[in-house]
Every structure is written in structure tokens, then in C-alpha cells.
Design a protein around this motif. Structure first.
Motif, PDB file in Angstrom:
ATOM      1  N   TYR A   1      30.554  42.617  28.501  1.00 14.00           N
ATOM      2  CA  TYR A   1      29.809  41.363  28.392  1.00 14.00           C
ATOM      3  C   TYR A   1      28.684  41.325  29.409  1.00 14.00           C
ATOM      4  CZ  TYR A   1      33.743  39.753  25.563  1.00 14.00           C
ATOM      5  OH  TYR A   1      34.697  39.635  24.583  1.00 14.00           O
ATOM      6  N   SER A   2      27.579  40.660  29.034  1.00 13.41           N
ATOM      7  CA  SER A   2      26.496  40.447  29.991  1.00 13.41           C
ATOM      8  C   SER A   2      27.031  39.662  31.178  1.00 13.41           C
ATOM      9  CB  SER A   2      25.348  39.696  29.326  1.00 13.41           C
ATOM     10  OG  SER A   2      24.797  40.481  28.277  1.00 13.41           O
ATOM     11  N   GLN A   3      26.487  39.941  32.366  1.00 10.35           N
ATOM     12  CA  GLN A   3      27.034  39.364  33.584  1.00 10.35           C
ATOM     13  C   GLN A   3      25.932  38.785  34.459  1.00 10.35           C
ATOM     14  OE1 GLN A   3      29.600  42.175  35.605  1.00 10.35           O
ATOM     15  NE2 GLN A   3      30.390  42.974  33.692  1.00 10.35           N
ATOM     16  N   THR A   4      26.270  37.708  35.183  1.00  8.94           N
ATOM     17  CA  THR A   4      25.394  37.115  36.182  1.00  8.94           C
ATOM     18  C   THR A   4      26.127  37.097  37.515  1.00  8.94           C
ATOM     19  OG1 THR A   4      24.313  35.694  34.543  1.00  8.94           O
ATOM     20  CG2 THR A   4      24.067  35.081  36.864  1.00  8.94           C
ATOM     21  N   PHE A   5      25.434  37.529  38.577  1.00  3.65           N
ATOM     22  CA  PHE A   5      26.046  37.660  39.890  1.00  3.65           C
ATOM     23  C   PHE A   5      25.565  36.549  40.820  1.00  3.65           C
ATOM     24  CE2 PHE A   5      25.757  41.739  37.874  1.00  3.65           C
ATOM     25  CZ  PHE A   5      26.982  42.332  38.117  1.00  3.65           C
ATOM     26  N   PHE A   6      26.485  36.060  41.675  1.00  2.00           N
ATOM     27  CA  PHE A   6      26.168  35.051  42.683  1.00  2.00           C
ATOM     28  C   PHE A   6      26.593  35.580  44.046  1.00  2.00           C
ATOM     29  CE2 PHE A   6      26.741  32.990  38.642  1.00  2.00           C
ATOM     30  CZ  PHE A   6      25.692  32.082  38.577  1.00  2.00           C
ATOM     31  N   TYR A   7      25.777  35.292  45.081  1.00  2.00           N
ATOM     32  CA  TYR A   7      25.958  35.921  46.392  1.00  2.00           C
ATOM     33  C   TYR A   7      26.104  34.882  47.516  1.00  2.00           C
ATOM     34  CZ  TYR A   7      24.168  40.161  44.119  1.00  2.00           C
ATOM     35  OH  TYR A   7      23.980  41.227  43.274  1.00  2.00           O
ATOM     36  N   THR A   8      26.740  35.306  48.603  1.00  2.00           N
ATOM     37  CA  THR A   8      26.752  34.541  49.838  1.00  2.00           C
ATOM     38  C   THR A   8      25.472  34.870  50.613  1.00  2.00           C
ATOM     39  OG1 THR A   8      27.872  36.301  51.069  1.00  2.00           O
ATOM     40  CG2 THR A   8      29.263  34.683  49.954  1.00  2.00           C
ATOM     41  N   ASP A   9      25.279  34.172  51.743  1.00  2.00           N
ATOM     42  CA  ASP A   9      24.093  34.430  52.562  1.00  2.00           C
ATOM     43  C   ASP A   9      24.087  35.841  53.138  1.00  2.00           C
ATOM     44  OD1 ASP A   9      23.124  31.929  52.087  1.00  2.00           O
ATOM     45  OD2 ASP A   9      23.944  31.053  53.928  1.00  2.00           O
ATOM     46  N   ASP A  10      25.280  36.441  53.315  1.00  2.00           N
ATOM     47  CA  ASP A  10      25.333  37.812  53.832  1.00  2.00           C
ATOM     48  C   ASP A  10      25.440  38.841  52.714  1.00  2.00           C
ATOM     49  OD1 ASP A  10      27.882  37.177  53.093  1.00  2.00           O
ATOM     50  OD2 ASP A  10      28.827  37.701  54.998  1.00  2.00           O
ATOM     51  N   GLU A  11      25.013  38.437  51.510  1.00  2.00           N
ATOM     52  CA  GLU A  11      24.813  39.347  50.365  1.00  2.00           C
ATOM     53  C   GLU A  11      26.102  39.893  49.770  1.00  2.00           C
ATOM     54  OE1 GLU A  11      21.998  42.316  51.571  1.00  2.00           O
ATOM     55  OE2 GLU A  11      20.713  40.848  52.554  1.00  2.00           O
ATOM     56  N   GLN A  12      27.197  39.186  49.962  1.00  3.29           N
ATOM     57  CA  GLN A  12      28.432  39.564  49.292  1.00  3.29           C
ATOM     58  C   GLN A  12      28.563  38.776  47.998  1.00  3.29           C
ATOM     59  OE1 GLN A  12      31.356  38.846  52.446  1.00  3.29           O
ATOM     60  NE2 GLN A  12      31.675  41.045  52.591  1.00  3.29           N
ATOM     61  N   VAL A  13      28.963  39.450  46.935  1.00  5.71           N
ATOM     62  CA  VAL A  13      29.133  38.772  45.654  1.00  5.71           C
ATOM     63  C   VAL A  13      30.353  37.855  45.731  1.00  5.71           C
ATOM     64  CG1 VAL A  13      29.578  39.063  43.198  1.00  5.71           C
ATOM     65  CG2 VAL A  13      28.088  40.670  44.371  1.00  5.71           C
ATOM     66  N   THR A  14      30.174  36.594  45.385  1.00 10.19           N
ATOM     67  CA  THR A  14      31.285  35.653  45.400  1.00 10.19           C
ATOM     68  C   THR A  14      31.818  35.371  44.004  1.00 10.19           C
ATOM     69  OG1 THR A  14      29.755  33.784  45.290  1.00 10.19           O
ATOM     70  CG2 THR A  14      30.456  34.507  47.472  1.00 10.19           C
ATOM     71  N   LYS A  15      30.973  35.568  42.994  1.00  9.62           N
ATOM     72  CA  LYS A  15      31.391  35.226  41.644  1.00  9.62           C
ATOM     73  C   LYS A  15      30.541  35.988  40.643  1.00  9.62           C
ATOM     74  CE  LYS A  15      30.413  31.116  40.046  1.00  9.62           C
ATOM     75  NZ  LYS A  15      30.409  29.650  39.780  1.00  9.62           N
ATOM     76  N   ILE A  16      31.157  36.318  39.524  1.00  9.09           N
ATOM     77  CA  ILE A  16      30.432  36.898  38.394  1.00  9.09           C
ATOM     78  C   ILE A  16      30.807  36.086  37.164  1.00  9.09           C
ATOM     79  CG2 ILE A  16      29.978  38.959  37.034  1.00  9.09           C
ATOM     80  CD1 ILE A  16      31.120  40.617  39.268  1.00  9.09           C
ATOM     81  N   THR A  17      29.827  35.682  36.388  1.00  9.78           N
ATOM     82  CA  THR A  17      30.119  34.948  35.163  1.00  9.78           C
ATOM     83  C   THR A  17      29.541  35.690  33.977  1.00  9.78           C
ATOM     84  OG1 THR A  17      28.090  33.632  35.308  1.00  9.78           O
ATOM     85  CG2 THR A  17      30.059  32.737  36.368  1.00  9.78           C
ATOM     86  N   ASN A  18      30.074  35.382  32.810  1.00 10.89           N
ATOM     87  CA  ASN A  18      29.494  35.930  31.586  1.00 10.89           C
ATOM     88  C   ASN A  18      29.469  34.855  30.517  1.00 10.89           C
ATOM     89  OD1 ASN A  18      31.807  35.991  29.822  1.00 10.89           O
ATOM     90  ND2 ASN A  18      32.617  37.682  31.017  1.00 10.89           N
ATOM     91  N   PRO A  19      28.624  35.012  29.504  1.00 13.38           N
ATOM     92  CA  PRO A  19      28.458  33.958  28.500  1.00 13.38           C
ATOM     93  C   PRO A  19      29.621  33.823  27.533  1.00 13.38           C
ATOM     94  CG  PRO A  19      27.120  35.864  27.933  1.00 13.38           C
ATOM     95  CD  PRO A  19      27.684  36.123  29.307  1.00 13.38           C
ATOM     96  N   SER A  20      30.627  34.692  27.620  1.00 17.32           N
ATOM     97  CA  SER A  20      31.748  34.615  26.684  1.00 17.32           C
ATOM     98  C   SER A  20      32.753  33.544  27.084  1.00 17.32           C
ATOM     99  CB  SER A  20      32.458  35.968  26.600  1.00 17.32           C
ATOM    100  OG  SER A  20      33.126  36.248  27.810  1.00 17.32           O
ATOM    101  N   THR A  21      32.627  33.014  28.290  1.00 20.73           N
ATOM    102  CA  THR A  21      33.580  32.018  28.759  1.00 20.73           C
ATOM    103  C   THR A  21      32.911  31.128  29.789  1.00 20.73           C
ATOM    104  OG1 THR A  21      35.656  31.662  29.945  1.00 20.73           O
ATOM    105  CG2 THR A  21      34.449  33.662  30.470  1.00 20.73           C
ATOM    106  N   THR A  22      33.355  29.872  29.861  1.00 20.75           N
ATOM    107  CA  THR A  22      32.838  28.970  30.885  1.00 20.75           C
ATOM    108  C   THR A  22      33.569  29.176  32.203  1.00 20.75           C
ATOM    109  OG1 THR A  22      34.383  27.251  30.173  1.00 20.75           O
ATOM    110  CG2 THR A  22      32.174  27.216  29.193  1.00 20.75           C
ATOM    111  N   ASP A  23      34.639  29.937  32.180  1.00 26.67           N
ATOM    112  CA  ASP A  23      35.386  30.215  33.410  1.00 26.67           C
ATOM    113  C   ASP A  23      34.680  31.278  34.234  1.00 26.67           C
ATOM    114  OD1 ASP A  23      38.330  30.005  31.435  1.00 26.67           O
ATOM    115  OD2 ASP A  23      37.543  28.482  32.790  1.00 26.67           O
ATOM    116  N   SER A  24      35.055  31.380  35.500  1.00 36.02           N
ATOM    117  CA  SER A  24      34.554  32.459  36.346  1.00 36.02           C
ATOM    118  C   SER A  24      35.168  33.767  35.864  1.00 36.02           C
ATOM    119  CB  SER A  24      34.941  32.189  37.794  1.00 36.02           C
ATOM    120  OG  SER A  24      34.881  33.356  38.549  1.00 36.02           O
ATOM    121  N   LEU A  25      34.343  34.768  35.666  1.00 37.24           N
ATOM    122  CA  LEU A  25      34.879  36.079  35.293  1.00 37.24           C
ATOM    123  C   LEU A  25      35.605  36.711  36.473  1.00 37.24           C
ATOM    124  CD1 LEU A  25      35.151  38.504  33.421  1.00 37.24           C
ATOM    125  CD2 LEU A  25      32.916  39.260  34.163  1.00 37.24           C
ATOM    126  N   LEU A  26      34.979  36.624  37.642  1.00 38.48           N
ATOM    127  CA  LEU A  26      35.584  37.189  38.846  1.00 38.48           C
ATOM    128  C   LEU A  26      35.259  36.309  40.044  1.00 38.48           C
ATOM    129  CD1 LEU A  26      34.795  41.033  38.725  1.00 38.48           C
ATOM    130  CD2 LEU A  26      37.009  39.963  38.478  1.00 38.48           C
TER     131      LEU A  26
END
Length: 304
Positions: free
Chosen positions: A55-80
Motif C-alpha cells: 500500500y502507498s504510505q505516508t511518513f510522519f517524523y519527530t523533530d529529531d527525524e525519527q519516524v513516529t507513524k506511517i499511514t496508508n489510504p487503505s485504513t483510517t488507522d495508523s499502519l505503524l
């Protein structure tokens, strides 16, 4: 008289400034910021010519560039969702489908080189009005060579002293690149052979189908399907970019083709890979052309 005194003060002030050390500045030049580019999205075409679905993915980061969450359009829930500790990384996910809720958790145990030594994966499922039941409890161990490249990992069908080996993957490293992958999964074996260009490895391209660390989704393990995202914790990355892959499947010594793919890269003015175009034949023996994975980025400016 006042004008004479004013002139004297002005001359003394200018003399003081001129006699000061060269290190004294009356102004500070504007400094250019350091620019970093963080991967924002990975987009796959809707049409799939026979690969394990990603699935296509979107990444979200903290200020120190660590990924905190990944979402995809197949679900409204957090993927990771991620939690980082000095010696381990925890990943969790809750997804809902109809009346069933699935709870996934994955823990990577890291050594002092930030390499994953082993991974523990547990899945619980719960239907409405019923208790949770465990559906997965597997583990994977990892081996690295002296140079720091991942050369083998073994997945066990469940965690414990009597767990059975269900999947083994070995890597052959030549000139800093994975040139061959051999997989034993149950009674079936697979062989992937890779060739490379001479350009610096574009890390986002690891998300493309059939790249190293992105072939073991065939086993259905949640860890394996997320290995591209976690690849910085699996030893050294490839030095160059894959430009061709051929695959084989072996069942009872009978060898059949399992994909033959060429990869073409497009880079922008910042030398960021923006898309990888694939053409060839997929695992299902489907011929395809111009199958494109696309990437976008966040621009982060750092002022010192």
C-alpha cells in the motif's frame, strides 16, 4: 563649541572601532541553512501485475527525524507506530475489518552496532463480544558478516525452545551489493539474482517490488513486509542501485521463472530519486511495462 566636541567624540569612536581586533563584527552575515530531505510518501500504482500487494504510505517524523507513524489510504488507522529505545525498537498497529480487530506488535532487539539481532512478532485478533485470541507468535534471528552486511536470517513459526524453522534467507555480497538471495520457505526454494549500476544507492528505491529486503513478503510475515522501512537496522545497505533482477522458484528440483525485471531511475535537481520505473515479467508470468513507484519528500532546513 558643541559641534567641535561632537566631532571629537566621533573621531575617537571611529578610532576605537578601527583599533579593535578583526574578530569584532558590527554585523553577522546571513548563513545558509543545512537542508535535509526526509521521505514523505511512497506511492504504488493501483494496478498490480502479480506482486505481493504493497500500500502507498505516508511518513510522519519527530523533530529529531525519527519516524513516529506511517499511514496508508487503505485504513483510517495508523499502519505503524514506533517507540525507540537504546537497545530495541517497538512497533505496533491496530486495524479493524468488519467485526474483527487485529492487534500487531513487533520488537526488534538491537546490538551495540544498531543491528537487529532478533525480532519478536505477536498478533492477537478479537471479534466483537469475544476475548482476544493469539494468531501469531513468531521470531526471527539475524546474522551479519565482518563488514556489517546481513547475510542470513531465519524465521521460526512460533517463539519457544521447540519452535520450528519455517523460512531461511541467505545473501551473497559482492563489492558492497547483494548480488544473490536464496530462500527456503517450507518445501519451496527461491533464487533472486541482481545486477547494479555504478551510482550511489538511492535508499527510497528499497520500497520497490522485488528489491532486496522486499522479496520475502511472499511468506506473509508482518516483519518481512516492513523490512524496507526498517532496513537501517539490518546492517549495511547496498552501495549501488539495482538495475535488473531475475527470479527462480524451485519445487521438487523443478525450476520455473519467478520474475525478470529491469529498473529505471529518475532523479530531481537535488539528486533525490522521484520515481523508479519497472518493466519486465512478474512472479505470475505477467508481462508489464512502465510500472512506476513514486516518492515525495519533506524539506527540512537547519540553522546553526
Amino acid at each position: 563649541m558643541k559641534s567641535v566636541i561632537y566631532c571629537l567624540y566621533t573621531i575617537l569612536f571611529l578610532f576605537f572601532i578601527a583599533s579593535c581586533s578583526d574578530n569584532v563584527k558590527l554585523y553577522h552575515p546571513i548563513e545558509e541553512p543545512e537542508v535535509k530531505w526526509l521521505l514523505k510518501t511512497v506511492d504504488y500504482p493501483e494496478e498490480n501485475p502479480g506482486f505481493t500487494t504493497r500500500y502507498s504510505q505516508t511518513f510522519f517524523y519527530t523533530d529529531d527525524e525519527q519516524v513516529t507513524k506511517i499511514t496508508n489510504p487503505s485504513t483510517t488507522d495508523s499502519l505503524l507506530k514506533m517507540d525507540y529505545k537504546p537497545s530495541k525498537i517497538s512497533l505496533s498497529r491496530i486495524t479493524k475489518s468488519s467485526s474483527t480487530t487485529t492487534y500487531d506488535s513487533l520488537i526488534l532487539k538491537l546490538n551495540d552496532k544498531m543491528q537487529t539481532e532478533y525480532a519478536l512478532h505477536v498478533t492477537y485478533r478479537q471479534q466483537e463480544g469475544k476475548d482476544k485470541t493469539k494468531s501469531n507468535d513468531d521470531s526471527t534471528t539475524f546474522v551479519y558478516d565482518a563488514a556489517g552486511y546481513l547475510i542470513q536470517f531465519d524465521r521460526y513459526s512460533y517463539t519457544g525452545n521447540n519452535s520450528s524453522l519455517s523460512h531461511t534467507e541467505t545473501h551473497t555480497i559482492v563489492d558492497g551489493n547483494i548480488t544473490e538471495i536464496n530462500i527456503i520457505s517450507g518445501r519451496t526454494s527461491y533464487k533472486y539474482t541482481y545486477t547494479y549500476d555504478d551510482k550511489e544507492h538511492a535508499i527510497p528505491a528499497e520500497y520497490c517490488y522485488e528489491m532486496p529486503l522486499n522479496v520475502s513478503g511472499l511468506s506473509g510475515c508482518w516483519l518481512f513486509t516492513n523490512m524496507p522501512f526498517l532496513s537501517e537496522y539490518f546492517g549495511k545497505r547496498n552501495k549501488n542501485n539495482v538495475i535488473h533482477m531475475t527470479g527462480e522458484r524451485i519445487i521438487n528440483e523443478a525450476i520455473t521463472p519467478y520474475g525478470d525485471i529491469s529498473y529505471k531511475y529518475t532523479f530531481d535537481e537535488n539528486n533525490l530519486v522521484t520515481q523508479v520505473e519497472m518493466s519486465g515479467i512478474s512472479r505470475s508470468e505477467t508481462k508489464f511495462e512502465n510500472f512506476t513507484t513514486s516518492f515525495s519528500y519533506y524539506k527540512k532546513e537547519i540553522y546553526w
